[in-house]
Design a protein around this motif. Structure first.
Motif, PDB file in Angstrom:
ATOM      1  N   TYR A 216      28.330  47.079 -20.258  1.00  0.00           N
ATOM      2  CA  TYR A 216      29.350  47.433 -19.256  1.00  0.00           C
ATOM      3  C   TYR A 216      30.539  48.150 -19.901  1.00  0.00           C
ATOM      4  O   TYR A 216      31.235  48.911 -19.253  1.00  0.00           O
ATOM      5  CB  TYR A 216      29.798  46.202 -18.446  1.00  0.00           C
TER       6      TYR A 216
ATOM      7  N   LEU B 139      40.565  47.234 -22.416  1.00  0.00           N
ATOM      8  CA  LEU B 139      39.351  48.054 -22.419  1.00  0.00           C
ATOM      9  C   LEU B 139      39.673  49.519 -22.735  1.00  0.00           C
ATOM     10  O   LEU B 139      38.916  50.182 -23.443  1.00  0.00           O
ATOM     11  CB  LEU B 139      38.642  47.951 -21.067  1.00  0.00           C
TER      12      LEU B 139
ATOM     13  N   HIS C 144      33.471  55.702 -17.255  1.00  0.00           N
ATOM     14  CA  HIS C 144      34.293  55.665 -16.043  1.00  0.00           C
ATOM     15  C   HIS C 144      35.736  56.077 -16.335  1.00  0.00           C
ATOM     16  O   HIS C 144      36.293  56.929 -15.643  1.00  0.00           O
ATOM     17  CB  HIS C 144      34.262  54.253 -15.452  1.00  0.00           C
TER      18      HIS C 144
ATOM     19  N   THR D 262      42.341  54.564 -12.303  1.00  0.00           N
ATOM     20  CA  THR D 262      42.048  53.206 -12.804  1.00  0.00           C
ATOM     21  C   THR D 262      43.315  52.536 -13.321  1.00  0.00           C
ATOM     22  O   THR D 262      43.624  51.402 -12.953  1.00  0.00           O
ATOM     23  CB  THR D 262      40.998  53.267 -13.943  1.00  0.00           C
TER      24      THR D 262
ATOM     25  N   VAL E  87      42.283  46.157 -18.103  1.00  0.00           N
ATOM     26  CA  VAL E  87      42.122  47.619 -18.240  1.00  0.00           C
ATOM     27  C   VAL E  87      42.854  48.125 -19.493  1.00  0.00           C
ATOM     28  O   VAL E  87      42.348  49.009 -20.182  1.00  0.00           O
ATOM     29  CB  VAL E  87      42.598  48.344 -16.949  1.00  0.00           C
TER      30      VAL E  87
ATOM     31  N   ARG F 180      29.677  51.691 -19.925  1.00  0.00           N
ATOM     32  CA  ARG F 180      29.836  52.237 -18.567  1.00  0.00           C
ATOM     33  C   ARG F 180      31.315  52.440 -18.260  1.00  0.00           C
ATOM     34  O   ARG F 180      31.717  53.428 -17.658  1.00  0.00           O
ATOM     35  CB  ARG F 180      29.198  51.296 -17.541  1.00  0.00           C
ATOM     36  N   PHE F 181      32.128  51.455 -18.690  1.00  0.00           N
ATOM     37  CA  PHE F 181      33.573  51.557 -18.455  1.00  0.00           C
ATOM     38  C   PHE F 181      34.136  52.782 -19.188  1.00  0.00           C
ATOM     39  O   PHE F 181      34.986  53.497 -18.662  1.00  0.00           O
ATOM     40  CB  PHE F 181      34.286  50.288 -18.932  1.00  0.00           C
ATOM     41  N   GLU F 182      33.639  53.012 -20.397  1.00  0.00           N
ATOM     42  CA  GLU F 182      34.093  54.162 -21.185  1.00  0.00           C
ATOM     43  C   GLU F 182      33.840  55.452 -20.411  1.00  0.00           C
ATOM     44  O   GLU F 182      34.727  56.309 -20.300  1.00  0.00           O
ATOM     45  CB  GLU F 182      33.351  54.187 -22.524  1.00  0.00           C
TER      46      GLU F 182
END
Lengths: 136, 199
Positions: B93, B125, B100, B108, B122, B96-98
């Motif tokens: 994930y 991350l 995103h 975000t 956030v 995926r976050f990267e």
């Protein structure tokens, strides 16, 4: 590339639909709670009474009245209570016979603990003295 | 006022801007503090002349940004090393976050400023995946300015009656995040569905 079988496609779509419905349900529930809270505040005649003053809100509110003494809480400092209700700095000190050197930069709760007075008793006394000062 | 919030408010009344700085910094860094209540109260104290709005707003925004940035830098500098030391495999994930945040960094960071806990996550991350610091700071500034400014302004407007409202802002924050999540999920769902149909 992965090949998705028709059975899997249906399964994925169903799962996504369930997630979407759940997310919407949570959102609606939060909106419902918000509306409920807003309605409760309107019943108090607070929001409706202020509706016209949103634009001019950047003006300090008027001075508190005797009925606002219910807002005094034990987490407040004596200094803040004095300021909020426009009391002379020594008024509460003299009325409550406070000898604590930290006065007025001490909370009602801390003072009550140190003076071995029940918090609720001190709070009621402070509210009473403030109220009587404002109705003088 | 509940027992969890009361000590923070006492601290705020006793040490004023220093307390505001410390609380907003810590909240930005890692701790899930009741920020909306603290900011709402500060606004109300300003309306009563106990605080100055002109000082409180910059102090709160600056301290919160500093907290966010500290989290970002810590995660950027030590995040991967910490995972290696703990022998934890990087979760999928995060990849995926990267992807995103590289495409939707602004929205975000901006939206999550309205919900404290998500904001902290956030920040960490963002640092971990190494998003550009200048962009992060810019969106963090606007997000904090709007979220803190709005709540503080309402506190100022509500004055002595602010105590009737704290829960409302947390709820509004979650609703904003919820709306964004539903829209995001909807867009993702449509794309996914198209891909399934193509296959």
């Amino acid at each position: 590339m992965n090949v998705v079988s028709p059975a899997n496609k249906k399964h994925i779509e169903l799962l996504l639909k369930i997630i979407a419905v759940l997310m919407l349900a949570v959102l609606f529930f939060l909106c419902f709670l918000l509306a409920q809270r807003y309605a409760a505040l309107q019943k108090l005649d607070y929001i409706s009474g202020r509706r016209t003053s949103w634009i001019t809100a950047l003006h300090p509110n008027g001075p508190p009245t005797a009925s606002d003494t219910r807002l005094i809480q034990s987490w407040m400092t004596f200094d803040y209570v004095n300021h909020l209700f426009g009391l002379p700095p020594q008024y509460l000190k003299d009325s409550l016979y406070i000898s604590d050197s930290r006065y007025p930069r001490v909370t009602l709760e801390e003072y009550a603990e140190d003076a071995h007075i029940p918090g609720a008793t001190l709070l009621a006394e402070v509210q009473g003295f403030v109220s009587s000062f404002l109705t003088k | 006022m509940n027992a969890f919030v009361a000590p923070f408010l006492s601290f705020l009344l006793l040490y004023k801007y220093w307390a505001l700085f410390v609380l907003t910094y810590v909240a930005g860094l890692v701790m899930p503090l009741p920020m909306n209540t603290i900011i709402l109260a500060t606004g109300a104290f300003a309306a009563q002349g106990y605080f100055s709005l002109a000082i409180s707003l910059p102090v709160a925004v600056f301290a919160n940004m500093l907290g966010d940035l500290s989290g970002y830098i810590l995660a950027r500098k030590y995040g991967k090393r910490a995972l290696d030391m703990l022998r934890i495999k990087q979760a999928s994930y995060i990849e995926r976050f990267e992807r995103h945040v590289r495409t939707r960094l602004g929205i975000t960071v901006f939206v999550t400023r309205f919900v404290g806990t998500l904001g902290t996550l956030v920040n960490l991350l963002s640092g971990f995946v190494g998003v550009p610091i200048a962009k992060f700071v810019m969106y963090d500034f606007f997000g904090n300015l709007v979220s803190i400014g709005t709540v503080m302004y309402f506190g100022y407007f509500l004055g002595i009656h602010w105590q009737d409202f704290p829960g409302l802002f947390t709820m509004v924050g979650w609703i904003i995040v919820g709306i964004v999540a539903v829209i995001g999920f909807g867009m993702w769902y449509i794309r996914k569905r198209k891909r399934i149909i193509v296959l």
